[in-house]
Design a protein around this motif. Structure first.
Motif, PDB file in Angstrom:
ATOM      1  N   TYR A 189      -3.947  30.928  25.413  1.00  0.00           N
ATOM      2  CA  TYR A 189      -4.194  30.670  26.727  1.00  0.00           C
ATOM      3  C   TYR A 189      -2.862  31.016  28.387  1.00  0.00           C
ATOM      4  N   TRP A 190      -1.744  29.145  27.252  1.00  0.00           N
ATOM      5  CA  TRP A 190      -1.113  29.297  28.364  1.00  0.00           C
ATOM      6  C   TRP A 190      -0.070  30.480  27.548  1.00  0.00           C
ATOM      7  N   ALA A 191       0.076  30.848  26.745  1.00  0.00           N
ATOM      8  CA  ALA A 191       0.867  31.947  26.663  1.00  0.00           C
ATOM      9  C   ALA A 191      -0.331  33.207  27.012  1.00  0.00           C
ATOM     10  N   ILE A 192      -0.906  33.901  27.252  1.00  0.00           N
ATOM     11  CA  ILE A 192      -1.557  34.833  27.969  1.00  0.00           C
ATOM     12  C   ILE A 192      -0.691  34.065  29.441  1.00  0.00           C
ATOM     13  N   ASN A 193      -0.696  33.636  30.112  1.00  0.00           N
ATOM     14  CA  ASN A 193      -0.691  32.913  31.505  1.00  0.00           C
ATOM     15  C   ASN A 193       1.030  32.881  31.965  1.00  0.00           C
ATOM     16  N   SER A 194       1.744  32.916  30.913  1.00  0.00           N
ATOM     17  CA  SER A 194       3.224  33.857  30.394  1.00  0.00           C
ATOM     18  C   SER A 194       3.719  34.357  30.634  1.00  0.00           C
ATOM     19  N   MET A 195       2.948  35.651  30.395  1.00  0.00           N
ATOM     20  CA  MET A 195       3.406  36.536  30.223  1.00  0.00           C
ATOM     21  C   MET A 195       2.909  37.999  31.443  1.00  0.00           C
ATOM     22  N   TYR A 196       1.820  36.695  32.129  1.00  0.00           N
ATOM     23  CA  TYR A 196       1.345  37.257  33.027  1.00  0.00           C
ATOM     24  C   TYR A 196       2.077  37.054  34.311  1.00  0.00           C
ATOM     25  N   ILE A 275      -1.481  39.895  22.585  1.00  0.00           N
ATOM     26  CA  ILE A 275      -2.771  39.471  23.914  1.00  0.00           C
ATOM     27  C   ILE A 275      -2.013  40.309  25.074  1.00  0.00           C
ATOM     28  N   GLY A 276      -0.981  39.045  25.795  1.00  0.00           N
ATOM     29  CA  GLY A 276      -0.496  39.411  27.011  1.00  0.00           C
ATOM     30  C   GLY A 276       0.130  41.362  26.948  1.00  0.00           C
ATOM     31  N   ILE A 277       0.835  41.684  25.495  1.00  0.00           N
ATOM     32  CA  ILE A 277       1.304  42.434  25.659  1.00  0.00           C
ATOM     33  C   ILE A 277       0.804  43.604  24.600  1.00  0.00           C
ATOM     34  N   LEU A 278      -0.212  43.615  24.345  1.00  0.00           N
ATOM     35  CA  LEU A 278      -1.011  45.300  23.836  1.00  0.00           C
ATOM     36  C   LEU A 278      -1.803  45.453  25.137  1.00  0.00           C
ATOM     37  N   LYS A 287      -7.935  39.296  29.470  1.00  0.00           N
ATOM     38  CA  LYS A 287      -7.151  39.087  27.732  1.00  0.00           C
ATOM     39  C   LYS A 287      -7.587  37.464  27.634  1.00  0.00           C
ATOM     40  N   THR A 288      -7.848  36.527  28.912  1.00  0.00           N
ATOM     41  CA  THR A 288      -8.486  35.333  28.175  1.00  0.00           C
ATOM     42  C   THR A 288      -9.552  36.012  27.570  1.00  0.00           C
ATOM     43  N   GLY A 289     -10.618  36.829  28.042  1.00  0.00           N
ATOM     44  CA  GLY A 289     -11.397  36.652  27.200  1.00  0.00           C
ATOM     45  C   GLY A 289     -11.602  36.929  25.998  1.00  0.00           C
ATOM     46  N   VAL A 290     -10.953  38.347  25.474  1.00  0.00           N
ATOM     47  CA  VAL A 290     -10.803  38.647  24.330  1.00  0.00           C
ATOM     48  C   VAL A 290      -9.908  37.457  23.740  1.00  0.00           C
ATOM     49  N   LEU A 291      -9.146  36.675  24.031  1.00  0.00           N
ATOM     50  CA  LEU A 291      -8.471  35.927  23.257  1.00  0.00           C
ATOM     51  C   LEU A 291      -9.684  34.452  22.338  1.00  0.00           C
ATOM     52  N   THR A 292     -10.880  34.276  24.277  1.00  0.00           N
ATOM     53  CA  THR A 292     -11.817  33.317  23.713  1.00  0.00           C
ATOM     54  C   THR A 292     -12.491  34.316  22.401  1.00  0.00           C
ATOM     55  N   SER A 293     -12.796  35.792  22.480  1.00  0.00           N
ATOM     56  CA  SER A 293     -13.634  36.440  21.285  1.00  0.00           C
ATOM     57  C   SER A 293     -13.015  35.942  19.924  1.00  0.00           C
ATOM     58  N   ILE A 294     -11.489  36.588  20.069  1.00  0.00           N
ATOM     59  CA  ILE A 294     -10.787  36.313  18.409  1.00  0.00           C
ATOM     60  C   ILE A 294     -10.796  34.882  18.081  1.00  0.00           C
ATOM     61  N   THR A 295     -10.915  33.957  18.901  1.00  0.00           N
ATOM     62  CA  THR A 295     -10.914  32.709  18.275  1.00  0.00           C
ATOM     63  C   THR A 295     -11.895  32.172  17.803  1.00  0.00           C
ATOM     64  N   MET A 296     -13.041  32.710  18.959  1.00  0.00           N
ATOM     65  CA  MET A 296     -14.702  32.186  18.084  1.00  0.00           C
ATOM     66  C   MET A 296     -15.402  33.235  16.853  1.00  0.00           C
ATOM     67  N   LEU A 297     -14.636  34.262  16.730  1.00  0.00           N
ATOM     68  CA  LEU A 297     -15.177  35.056  15.548  1.00  0.00           C
ATOM     69  C   LEU A 297     -14.093  34.264  14.732  1.00  0.00           C
TER      70      LEU A 297
END
Length: 378
Positions: A189-196, A275-278, A287-297
Motif C-alpha cells: 500500500y505504501w509503495a502504491i502511494n509512493s508511485m502515485y 502494480i503502480g507501474i503496470l 490499485k489498492t483494490g488490486v493489491l488487496t485482491s492479490i494478497t487475500m487470494l
C-alpha cells in the motif's frame, strides 16, 4: 536529500487510511485469531483419529500401511482407528461425523474431510510423509535392503509425529504466520502511494517532483527506504503483540523470524511498486483494490482460511506455491518453527529475494523511461 526524506516521512505518517489498513486492521484480525484459534489446536490430550479406509485392491495389497496404522500410538492411545468400508459406506460415515476422514489408496492417496481441525491436519501430515517414505522404501528395496530395514523406515514416521506432539504442540501458530505474511504484503500500500506521488501524470505534487532537479532514482530510493522502515515498524508492533500478549510460539530463533518478515516486506513493497507501474491510468483506489485482491487470494492459498489448502496447492498446483509471496513467508516461518534453519527456510528466502528484485528492476526501468509531453505545472 534530508529535506525530501522528512517531507515524504511526514506525508506517510499523516496518511490515516494506510495506517489503519497496515496497523490497526492486522491488530484487530490478530486479536480475533487469538480469541478463536489460540487454544483450538493444543494437543494437551490426544484423542484417537477415526478414519474410513476404502477397502480396495490397492489397500489390501499394502500390508505395510495396514501394520503401520495399527502400530502408531500417542503414548498409550492408538493414533488411528481404521474402518475398512466401501466408498458408499465411507461417505455415509463421513457425512454423519462418525469418522474424521475418508482415505482412498491408489496411484494417489485421496483424503476427504467434512470439516477442518487438528485430527484432519494430523491425518494429512501422516499420509503426506508416509507417501514420501513409501517412495524411499521402494528405492531401498530395489537397492537390496531387507524387510527389517524397510520396517524401520516406517517406524521413523511414528517417532516424527511423537516428537512434534511433545515439542511443537500449538498448530494454530500456522494461522498467525499467514497473518504476518499477509501484513508484510500490505506494505505494498505504501509503495502504491509512493508511485502515485512519483508519477507526474497522477497528481500535481508528482508533477512538481518530476521537474525538480532530483534524480528519479533518488526519489524512488527514498520512498523505498521509508516504505520498508514504516512497514517493518508496523510489523514489529504486530509481532510483539503476537509474541508477548497472545503468546504465539515462534520457536527460539527470533532473529531468523525477523529476517523472514523483512524479506516479506521487500516483496510486498516490490509488488506494490509493480502494480503502480503496470496500472498508470488507474486511480489509487483501484490499485489498492488490486493489491488487496492479490494478497487475500495469496493468503487463502497459503492456508489462512483453511490449513489443508496449503497442502492441496502444493500437491495439485505447486507452481502457485512458488510464485505466491504470502506462501513463501508463511512457509519460511513454518519450516523454521518445525525444522529449524535449513534448506527449506533458505529456499523460501531466496525465492522472496528473486521476486522482489524482479519487481524493483521492472519498476525502476519503467519509471526511468517515462516521459511526459506536458505536465501543466503552474
Amino acid at each position: 536529500m534530508l529535506h525530501i526524506l522528512k517531507y515524504r516521512a511526514k506525508c506517510m505518517f499523516m496518511n490515516r487510511p494506510l495506517m489503519f489498513w497496515t496497523l490497526l486492521f492486522p491488530l484487530i484480525l490478530t486479536t480475533l485469531f487469538g480469541a478463536v484459534l489460540r487454544h483450538a489446536y493444543d494437543l494437551t490430550t490426544f484423542e484417537t483419529i477415526f478414519i474410513a479406509m476404502i477397502d480396495n485392491t490397492a489397500y489390501q495389497k499394502n500390508t505395510t500401511l495396514q501394520k503401520t496404522l495399527k502400530s502408531l500410538r500417542m503414548e498409550d492411545t492408538p493414533m488411528f482407528k481404521v474402518q475398512e468400508v466401501s466408498t458408499k459406506k465411507g461417505k455415509q460415515l463421513l457425512q454423519k461425523g462418525d469418522v474424521d476422514a475418508m482415505i482412498t489408496i491408489g496411484d494417489e492417496t485421496t483424503i476427504l474431510v467434512k470439516e477442518t481441525g487438528i485430527k484432519q491436519t494430523m491425518t494429512q501430515n501422516f499420509f503426506d510423509e508416509y507417501t514420501q517414505n513409501e517412495h524411499m522404501a521402494m528405492q531401498l528395496l530395489a537397492a537390496g535392503s531387507t524387510p527389517e530395514q524397510l520396517m524401520q523406515t516406517f517406524t521413523n514416521t511414528h517417532d516424527f509425529i511423537k516428537t512434534n506432539n511433545e515439542e511443537n504442540t500449538n498448530l494454530s501458530c500456522i494461522f498467525f504466520y499467514t497473518l504476518l505474511a499477509m501484513n508484510a504484503l500490505f506494505g505494498g500500500y505504501w509503495a502504491i502511494n509512493s508511485m502515485y506521488s512519483l508519477q507526474a501524470n497522477q497528481s500535481t505534487t508528482a508533477a512538481r517532483i518530476a521537474i525538480a532537479p532530483t534524480h528519479k532514482g533518488l526519489n524512488l530510493f527514498i520512498d523505498l527506504f521509508l516504505n520498508i522502515v514504516f512497514q517493518m515498524t508496523i510489523l514489529s508492533i504486530v509481532f510483539f503483540y503476537m509474541y508477548t500478549i497472545l503468546q504465539v510460539d515462534f520457536g527460539n530463533q527470533l532473529g531468523f523470524v525477523v529476517l523472514a518478515i523483512f524479506m516479506g516486506v521487500l516483496a510486498g513493497n516490490g509488488l506494490g511498486l509493480l502494480i503502480g507501474i503496470l496500472l498508470p491510468q488507474k486511480d489509487i483506489g483501484t490499485k489498492t483494490g488490486v493489491l488487496t485482491s492479490i494478497t487475500m487470494l495469496g493468503s487463502f492459498l497459503a492456508g489462512m482460511m483453511m490449513v489443508q489448502m496449503k497442502y492441496l496447492v502444493q500437491v495439485h498446483a505447486p507452481i502457485l506455491a512458488y510464485i505466491n509471496p504470502v506462501n513463501m513467508v508463511t512457509d519460511a516461518l513454518y519450516s523454521l518453527y518445525y525444522y529449524g534453519v535449513g534448506e527449506r527456510y533458505y529456499l523460501n528466502l531466496f525465492s522472496l529475494l528473486i521476486f522482489s528484485l524482479l519487481c524493483y528492476l521492472i519498476c525502476y526501468r519503467s519509471l526511468r523511461k517515462t516521459r511526459y509531453q506536458s505536465l501543466g505545472v503552474q
